[in-house]
Design a protein around this motif. Structure first.
Motif, PDB file in Angstrom:
ATOM      1  N   GLU A  27       0.813  -1.208   0.000  1.00  0.00           N
ATOM      2  CA  GLU A  27       0.000   0.000   0.000  1.00  0.00           C
ATOM      3  C   GLU A  27       0.854   1.269   0.000  1.00  0.00           C
ATOM      4  O   GLU A  27       0.536   2.248  -0.685  1.00  0.00           O
ATOM      5  CB  GLU A  27      -0.931  -0.005   1.217  1.00  0.00           C
ATOM      6  CG  GLU A  27      -1.879   1.191   1.275  1.00  0.00           C
ATOM      7  CD  GLU A  27      -2.815   1.258   0.075  1.00  0.00           C
ATOM      8  OE1 GLU A  27      -3.112   2.389  -0.376  1.00  0.00           O
ATOM      9  OE2 GLU A  27      -3.239   0.183  -0.415  1.00  0.00           O
ATOM     10  N   LYS A  28       1.976   1.247   0.757  1.00  0.00           N
ATOM     11  CA  LYS A  28       2.721   2.481   0.975  1.00  0.00           C
ATOM     12  C   LYS A  28       3.963   2.632   0.094  1.00  0.00           C
ATOM     13  O   LYS A  28       4.330   3.751  -0.261  1.00  0.00           O
ATOM     14  CB  LYS A  28       3.122   2.578   2.454  1.00  0.00           C
ATOM     15  CG  LYS A  28       1.914   2.642   3.377  1.00  0.00           C
ATOM     16  CD  LYS A  28       2.305   2.694   4.840  1.00  0.00           C
ATOM     17  CE  LYS A  28       1.074   2.729   5.737  1.00  0.00           C
ATOM     18  NZ  LYS A  28       1.416   2.785   7.181  1.00  0.00           N
ATOM     19  N   GLU A  29       4.625   1.522  -0.247  1.00  0.00           N
ATOM     20  CA  GLU A  29       5.878   1.631  -1.005  1.00  0.00           C
ATOM     21  C   GLU A  29       5.680   1.596  -2.520  1.00  0.00           C
ATOM     22  O   GLU A  29       6.591   1.953  -3.257  1.00  0.00           O
ATOM     23  CB  GLU A  29       6.845   0.504  -0.609  1.00  0.00           C
ATOM     24  CG  GLU A  29       7.496   0.679   0.746  1.00  0.00           C
ATOM     25  CD  GLU A  29       8.522   1.805   0.782  1.00  0.00           C
ATOM     26  OE1 GLU A  29       8.843   2.368  -0.287  1.00  0.00           O
ATOM     27  OE2 GLU A  29       8.996   2.126   1.886  1.00  0.00           O
ATOM     28  N   THR A  30       4.520   1.143  -2.981  1.00  0.00           N
ATOM     29  CA  THR A  30       4.347   0.984  -4.429  1.00  0.00           C
ATOM     30  C   THR A  30       3.739   2.211  -5.098  1.00  0.00           C
ATOM     31  O   THR A  30       3.441   2.175  -6.289  1.00  0.00           O
ATOM     32  CB  THR A  30       3.469  -0.248  -4.742  1.00  0.00           C
ATOM     33  OG1 THR A  30       2.170  -0.077  -4.169  1.00  0.00           O
ATOM     34  CG2 THR A  30       4.110  -1.512  -4.199  1.00  0.00           C
ATOM     35  N   VAL A  31       3.562   3.271  -4.334  1.00  0.00           N
ATOM     36  CA  VAL A  31       3.102   4.524  -4.945  1.00  0.00           C
ATOM     37  C   VAL A  31       4.229   5.087  -5.814  1.00  0.00           C
ATOM     38  O   VAL A  31       5.371   5.197  -5.368  1.00  0.00           O
ATOM     39  CB  VAL A  31       2.697   5.540  -3.856  1.00  0.00           C
ATOM     40  CG1 VAL A  31       2.265   6.860  -4.498  1.00  0.00           C
ATOM     41  CG2 VAL A  31       1.579   4.978  -3.005  1.00  0.00           C
ATOM     42  N   ASN A  32       3.937   5.392  -7.050  1.00  0.00           N
ATOM     43  CA  ASN A  32       4.912   5.973  -7.982  1.00  0.00           C
ATOM     44  C   ASN A  32       6.089   5.040  -8.286  1.00  0.00           C
ATOM     45  O   ASN A  32       7.228   5.489  -8.428  1.00  0.00           O
ATOM     46  CB  ASN A  32       5.447   7.308  -7.447  1.00  0.00           C
ATOM     47  CG  ASN A  32       4.356   8.353  -7.317  1.00  0.00           C
ATOM     48  OD1 ASN A  32       3.438   8.412  -8.143  1.00  0.00           O
ATOM     49  ND2 ASN A  32       4.430   9.175  -6.292  1.00  0.00           N
ATOM     50  N   ILE A  33       5.838   3.740  -8.345  1.00  0.00           N
ATOM     51  CA  ILE A  33       6.883   2.832  -8.824  1.00  0.00           C
ATOM     52  C   ILE A  33       6.516   2.347 -10.225  1.00  0.00           C
ATOM     53  O   ILE A  33       5.358   2.387 -10.644  1.00  0.00           O
ATOM     54  CB  ILE A  33       7.098   1.623  -7.893  1.00  0.00           C
ATOM     55  CG1 ILE A  33       5.916   0.637  -7.960  1.00  0.00           C
ATOM     56  CG2 ILE A  33       7.368   2.058  -6.469  1.00  0.00           C
ATOM     57  CD1 ILE A  33       6.212  -0.697  -7.302  1.00  0.00           C
ATOM     58  N   ASP A  34       7.525   1.897 -10.941  1.00  0.00           N
ATOM     59  CA  ASP A  34       7.306   1.349 -12.281  1.00  0.00           C
ATOM     60  C   ASP A  34       6.994  -0.137 -12.216  1.00  0.00           C
ATOM     61  O   ASP A  34       6.077  -0.624 -12.880  1.00  0.00           O
ATOM     62  CB  ASP A  34       8.560   1.558 -13.155  1.00  0.00           C
ATOM     63  CG  ASP A  34       8.945   3.016 -13.264  1.00  0.00           C
ATOM     64  OD1 ASP A  34       8.053   3.827 -13.571  1.00  0.00           O
ATOM     65  OD2 ASP A  34      10.123   3.338 -13.046  1.00  0.00           O
ATOM     66  N   THR A  35       7.778  -0.848 -11.385  1.00  0.00           N
ATOM     67  CA  THR A  35       7.695  -2.305 -11.387  1.00  0.00           C
ATOM     68  C   THR A  35       8.053  -2.856 -10.013  1.00  0.00           C
ATOM     69  O   THR A  35       8.904  -2.312  -9.310  1.00  0.00           O
ATOM     70  CB  THR A  35       8.676  -2.898 -12.426  1.00  0.00           C
ATOM     71  OG1 THR A  35       8.453  -2.287 -13.700  1.00  0.00           O
ATOM     72  CG2 THR A  35       8.484  -4.405 -12.565  1.00  0.00           C
TER      73      THR A  35
END
Length: 254
Positions: A27-35
């Motif tokens: 929920e918190k670390e995958t904001v604005n990641i590509d992959t």
């Protein structure tokens, strides 16, 4: 732009704190990641896509929902505990399965990613077992056994593996540097990212006269560890296992 790599969570009903940390991480670390790359052993044991426990369903739901909400891709490389994880579960989780040794373009840098068990050549007993359990014919037969029997076999293998692992010296569980170098030369890369050993670390060395780096992602038994790559750098991030817990957020805001 960010890309994340995780491995060796060994999710099971026996360790709810790891599952909670994983769901909060998503929920918190995958904001604005590509992959997000999952380099194997997401689960403690996997005996087939037809076994659907509440935990498996929850993990699939969280992966699928979060990847759609935050608009990132998920790729999966099988580990030694969940090498039977199949296309059905991958589809439900919105994951794409990759080959055991896969080259990726990581912001302009050719990078080899893998689970890591094929690097541990000093662990000869495991390598012999690996050849057996990865035999396509045996896997075909195993998949057609009754689910109840597969459960018994799967947990028996797991218990035996844990017992043998506890008796092995740390160096046997680690990677064989000559195999690391051989694979990196074969794949024409100076950067390798893997899991399996549970020995989170960044290892810098020289390969054919050039600086090279091997990242060991680490496990989640006592802490959260992952590799984060951006266009400017690749690094290991380590947090306490309860880092994403709600009470942590409240403490920071108080």
């Amino acid at each position: 732009m960010r890309t994340l790599f995780i491995a060796d969570l060994h999710l099971s009903e026996n360790h709810p704190q790891i599952t909670a940390a994983f769901f909060s991480f998503l929920e918190k670390e995958t904001v604005n990641i590509d992959t997000l790359y999952i380099l194997g052993d997401l689960f403690e044991v996997w005996i087939g896509d037809d076994e659907r426990t509440p935990l498996m369903n929850q993990v699939a739901e969280h992966l699928s929902t979060t990847s759609h909400q935050h608009n990132f891709n998920i790729f999966y490389i099988h580990g030694n505990r969940d090498f039977m994880l199949g296309k059905k579960f991958a589809k439900q989780s919105n994951m794409t399965l990759l080959n055991e040794h896969t080259e990726i373009d990581l912001y302009g840098r050719n990078t080899l990613i893998l689970h890591g068990d094929t690097l541990c050549l000093a662990d000869k007993s495991y390598q012999k077992m690996r050849k057996i359990i990865h035999n396509p014919l045996l896997q075909f037969i195993f998949n057609r056994l009754p689910l109840s029997l597969r459960k018994k076999i799967g947990w028996k293998i797991r218990t035996a593996s844990q017992s043998k692992k506890s008796d092995k010296p740390r160096y046997i569980m680690g990677v064989t540097q000559s195999e690391v170098a051989r694979l990196m030369v074969k794949h024409d890369t100076l950067q390798l990212i893997h899991g399996h050993t549970h020995q989170v670390s960044q290892n810098d060395f020289e390969l054919q006269g050039q600086p090279a780096t091997r990242f060991d992602v680490g496990d989640w038994f006592k802490q959260v560890s992952f590799v984060e790559a951006t266009p400017s750098q690749t690094k290991i991030i380590i947090h306490p296992i309860n880092y994403y817990a709600p009470e942590t957020d409240e403490a920071l805001n108080s």
